[in-house]
Scaffold this motif. Structure first.
Motif, mmCIF file in Angstrom:
data_model
loop_
_atom_site.group_PDB
_atom_site.id
_atom_site.type_symbol
_atom_site.label_atom_id
_atom_site.label_comp_id
_atom_site.label_asym_id
_atom_site.label_seq_id
_atom_site.Cartn_x
_atom_site.Cartn_y
_atom_site.Cartn_z
ATOM 1 N N ARG A 70 10.695 -21.718 -44.538
ATOM 2 C CA ARG A 70 11.125 -21.822 -45.936
ATOM 3 C C ARG A 70 11.879 -23.135 -46.115
ATOM 4 O O ARG A 70 12.235 -23.804 -45.144
ATOM 5 C CB ARG A 70 12.019 -20.653 -46.321
ATOM 6 C CG ARG A 70 13.371 -20.688 -45.637
ATOM 7 C CD ARG A 70 14.269 -19.584 -46.115
ATOM 8 N NE ARG A 70 15.559 -19.677 -45.406
ATOM 9 C CZ ARG A 70 16.448 -18.726 -45.395
ATOM 10 N NH1 ARG A 70 16.216 -17.593 -46.026
ATOM 11 N NH2 ARG A 70 17.590 -18.892 -44.764
ATOM 12 N N THR A 79 12.780 -28.177 -43.750
ATOM 13 C CA THR A 79 12.098 -26.891 -43.596
ATOM 14 C C THR A 79 12.737 -26.180 -42.420
ATOM 15 O O THR A 79 13.044 -26.805 -41.396
ATOM 16 C CB THR A 79 10.597 -27.123 -43.337
ATOM 17 O OG1 THR A 79 10.058 -27.841 -44.446
ATOM 18 C CG2 THR A 79 9.844 -25.820 -43.171
ATOM 19 N N SER A 84 11.635 -13.007 -42.180
ATOM 20 C CA SER A 84 11.609 -12.222 -43.416
ATOM 21 C C SER A 84 11.504 -10.749 -43.078
ATOM 22 O O SER A 84 10.638 -10.344 -42.309
ATOM 23 C CB SER A 84 10.412 -12.627 -44.285
ATOM 24 O OG SER A 84 10.527 -13.962 -44.693
ATOM 25 N N GLU A 92 10.656 -15.764 -51.154
ATOM 26 C CA GLU A 92 11.464 -16.975 -51.001
ATOM 27 C C GLU A 92 10.750 -18.015 -50.123
ATOM 28 O O GLU A 92 10.966 -19.209 -50.267
ATOM 29 C CB GLU A 92 12.819 -16.613 -50.381
ATOM 30 C CG GLU A 92 13.767 -17.767 -50.304
ATOM 31 C CD GLU A 92 15.098 -17.395 -49.663
ATOM 32 O OE1 GLU A 92 15.790 -18.327 -49.252
ATOM 33 O OE2 GLU A 92 15.424 -16.202 -49.566
ATOM 34 N N CYS A 93 9.893 -17.565 -49.243
ATOM 35 C CA CYS A 93 9.159 -18.457 -48.342
ATOM 36 C C CYS A 93 7.808 -18.884 -48.924
ATOM 37 O O CYS A 93 7.069 -19.635 -48.286
ATOM 38 C CB CYS A 93 8.933 -17.770 -46.997
ATOM 39 S SG CYS A 93 10.448 -17.415 -46.094
#
Length: 144
Positions: A70, A79, A84, A92-93
């Motif tokens: 992400r 990055t 997750s 979000e990613c």
């Protein structure tokens, strides 16, 4: 060096045609698709397939977490790897990150939890992971 695909690429598939020698093995059949969720389809990369699959894996308890990347919260030009564990994390990613990232920076820590993991990465990341898994199958058996 032992796991980096850049130090030696090995393919089990024997190249048969001039096209395969030039481009590598031909995958057949090639299929296409997209996420049915319009927001994911629009905001994610490549029609949202990876995002939709990750959400499916979590929603259906097929995995406990997804190792992916992400945008850094501290520096948006960077990055960072992220584990997750919720749909919100996956969202979000969402999207491609065309930048170097040490995806496996915390791999030992993630593996030590015993949680079932999926991994999203660039082809070179996945090739390195497969090589690591072949050497350490007992340590990586929770990577699905």
């Amino acid at each position: 060096k032992k796991f980096c695909p850049g130090f030696g690429i090995y393919q089990k598939h024997k190249k048969k045609t001039e096209q395969e020698i030039l481009y590598g093995p031909i995958v057949s059949p090639v299929v296409c698709g997209h996420a049915t969720n319009k927001t994911i389809n629009y905001q994610a990369s490549s029609g949202g397939i990876i995002t939709a699959l990750c959400i499916h894996l979590l929603k259906n308890s097929l995995v406990d977490g997804i190792l992916q990347v992400r945008q850094s919260h501290k520096d948006p030009t960077r990055t960072e790897p992220h584990l997750s564990s919720t749909i919100e994390d996956v969202l979000e990613c969402m999207g491609s990150r065309y930048a170097p990232c040490s995806l496996f920076e915390h791999l030992r820590e993630y593996l030590s939890t015993g949680k079932r993991l999926a991994v999203v990465g660039k082809p070179c990341d996945i090739a390195a992971l497969k090589q690591y898994m072949a050497v350490y199958p007992e340590k990586t058996c929770n990577i699905l």
